[in-house]
Write an enzyme that holds these catalytic residues in place. Structure first.
Site, short mmCIF file in Angstrom:
data_model
loop_
_atom_site.label_atom_id
_atom_site.label_comp_id
_atom_site.label_asym_id
_atom_site.label_seq_id
_atom_site.Cartn_x
_atom_site.Cartn_y
_atom_site.Cartn_z
N HIS A 152 0.82 -1.22 0.00
CA HIS A 152 0.00 0.00 0.00
C HIS A 152 0.84 1.26 0.00
O HIS A 152 0.33 2.36 -0.25
CB HIS A 152 -0.94 -0.01 1.22
CG HIS A 152 -2.03 -1.04 1.10
ND1 HIS A 152 -3.32 -0.73 0.74
CD2 HIS A 152 -2.01 -2.39 1.25
CE1 HIS A 152 -4.06 -1.82 0.69
NE2 HIS A 152 -3.28 -2.86 1.00
N ASP A 356 3.59 9.21 -0.67
CA ASP A 356 2.36 8.50 -0.31
C ASP A 356 2.10 7.42 -1.34
O ASP A 356 2.24 7.68 -2.54
CB ASP A 356 1.18 9.50 -0.31
CG ASP A 356 0.19 9.23 0.81
OD1 ASP A 356 0.06 8.06 1.21
OD2 ASP A 356 -0.47 10.18 1.27
#
Ligand code: GDG
Length: 449
Positions: A152, A356
């Site tokens: 992720h 991110d």
């Protein structure tokens, strides 16, 4: 249909509203009579087998961690080594050999517990950086199943990964998965580059990389959100939960776990820069930052909290007026429905991480907008979401001038341009929503030899 087994660090338990991963996986888990395995709590002596938790549409089973395992596996190797490296903060890593030992041992135990209930045609899908060695451990126990992995968070550059004492070992662990899913093409490029530079892998034709006797199967599967559900939450939000007393100011919102990767100090400085350079905007903009606590027992997180609070105080002290507070800073979690309503109310969504994997807040902000009068998304080029969300105002979060000018531009942006950008963004997040993500990954996993 083969049974799907999902393994993630935390198991979604209780009656809390479903998180994104549950929405993504529930359908496949339910249809296949599947099982979700995750950690539960801290125990003096972990149970010798998985503990079942009935009450969902699919089976759920947990394992416990000891205090020492929580320290070495979770706070240690996963969050003081892997997390900073993957977010370009190798300067923050804390290398402790016993933490790596504990990380390996927890993975070996989870593999053993899983192997005890594993059927030959089960399909396993492992989530995130807590379980990099899990396929290796399962293979050691004889598992020949399809084992998928999804990361992720960003995949690091070779330079950052090389700061790990066991970089080559990590890449070899990954090669034991049948398929590796990453968020973006940039991450796929980094993984290939790391494997070429840090292992003795060989490139064969068609860009295939061979590591030992295995082939590295990797592709980008950008994760998304449940667009329709989020839009509905935003429409149905209670008007009483919105911010009142804006006294004519436009609302700008940021929502991030209080993590150093999210770039909060840089964002606050950019807002300070805006107020410095644009006196005409004083009292015309109100910035709401929601930053729920996370990993608070770690020093790096205490430091970022202090820095963020200090900056908010300084900016408010300098610019606030009797009827205007420039920054409202909330260090706690807000219910999801309230959040959706606040996104809808906000003229600007400010999403400016330094690094991110994807960033779902960017997608949620877009889903919450009223298409007839949408707000503007300002998005860091370093969020994975930037690859798909080209119609956002993209900025370099390290550049306070560029970011502050983007805020000024967003405030002035004419309706037509806002609508054009919003239509393009909505199309992008709808095309790759959370169900697309799980379906596409599971199909690719089933079709990988
Ligand atoms: C990791 C990767 C990747 C936040 N504050 C509150 C709240 N949230 C919700 C948001 C969003 C989720 O939490 C955060 O997701 P992000 O994607 O923004 O970031 P991470 O937590 O770092 O997630 C990330 C993601 O995994 C999925 O692959 O996109 O890059 O780092 O849904 O809305 N929800 C509520 N109250 C809050 O105060 N209810």
């Amino acid at each position: 249909m083969p049974r799907l087994i999902v393994i993630s660090n935390r198991l979604p338990l209780g009656d809390a509203p479903s998180g994104g991963l549950v929405v993504a996986l529930e359908e496949a888990l339910t249809a296949s009579g599947g099982l979700w395995i995750g950690s539960y709590g801290i125990a003096k002596a972990p149970a010798p087998a998985l503990t079942k938790h009935p009450g969902a549409n699919f089976e759920r089973a947990t394992f416990d961690l000891t205090e020492a395992e929580h320290e070495g596996y979770y706070l240690g190797y996963a969050n003081s080594v892997l997390w900073p490296i993957c977010h370009g903060r190798a300067d923050l890593i804390e290398i402790q050999p016993d933490h790596l030992d504990t990380y390996r041992a927890v993975n070996a135990r989870v593999a053993r517990l899983t192997a005890e209930i594993l059927e030959p045609d089960d399909i396993i899908w492992v989530q995130d950086y807590h379980f990099l060695p899990l396929a290796t451990e399962l293979r050691k126990l004889g598992a020949r199943n399809h084992i998928g992995f999804f990361l992720h968070i960003p995949f690091p550059s070779p330079q950052d990964l090389a700061t790990l004492p066991n970089a080559a070992e990590v890449l070899n662990w990954l090669a034991d998965f049948t398929l590796i899913g990453l968020q973006t093409n940039r991450d796929v490029f980094n993984l290939r580059d790391c494997t070429r530079q840090l292992t003795d892998a060989e490139d064969v034709e068609d860009g295939l990389i061979h590591l030992g006797h295995r082939t590295l199967n990797v592709a980008a599967f950008p994760i998304g959100i449940d667009v329709a559900a989020f839009t509905k939450d935003a429409r149905n939000a209670d008007p009483d939960d919105r911010i009142r007393f804006l006294t004519g100011a436009a609302l700008m919102i940021g929502v991030d776990r209080l993590d150093y990767s999210k770039g909060l100090p840089q964002r606050f400085r950019a807002f300070g820069q805006l107020l410095e350079d644009h006196e005409e905007l004083h009292e015309k903009i109100a910035f709401l930052q929601i930053a729920p606590p996370t990993r608070g027992e770690m020093q790096a997180y205490q430091d970022i909290r202090e820095e963020t609070e200090h900056l908010a105080g300084r900016i408010n002290g300098r610019f606030a007026a009797l009827n205007w507070t420039p920054i409202r800073y909330i260090h706690r979690a807000i219910p999801r429905e309230v959040l959706a309503g606040l996104f809808a109310q906000a003229r600007i969504g400010l999403v400016t991480p330094l690094a991110d994997g994807m960033n779902l807040v960017a997608k949620e902000y877009v889903a919450a907008q009223d298409p007839s009068d949408p707000g503007v998304l300002i998005l860091s080029r370093f969020a994975g979401a930037a690859e798909e969300m080209e119609a956002a105002l993209q900025i370099n979060p390290h550049d306070a001038y560029e970011t502050s000018e983007a805020i000024a531009t967003a405030l002035k942006m004419p309706l037509e341009e806002r609508q054009q950008r919003h239509t393009a963004l909505l199309e992008a997040i709808t095309k790759h929503d959370v169900k697309w993500w799980s379906r596409t990954f599971l199909e690719a996993l089933a079709n990988t030899a």
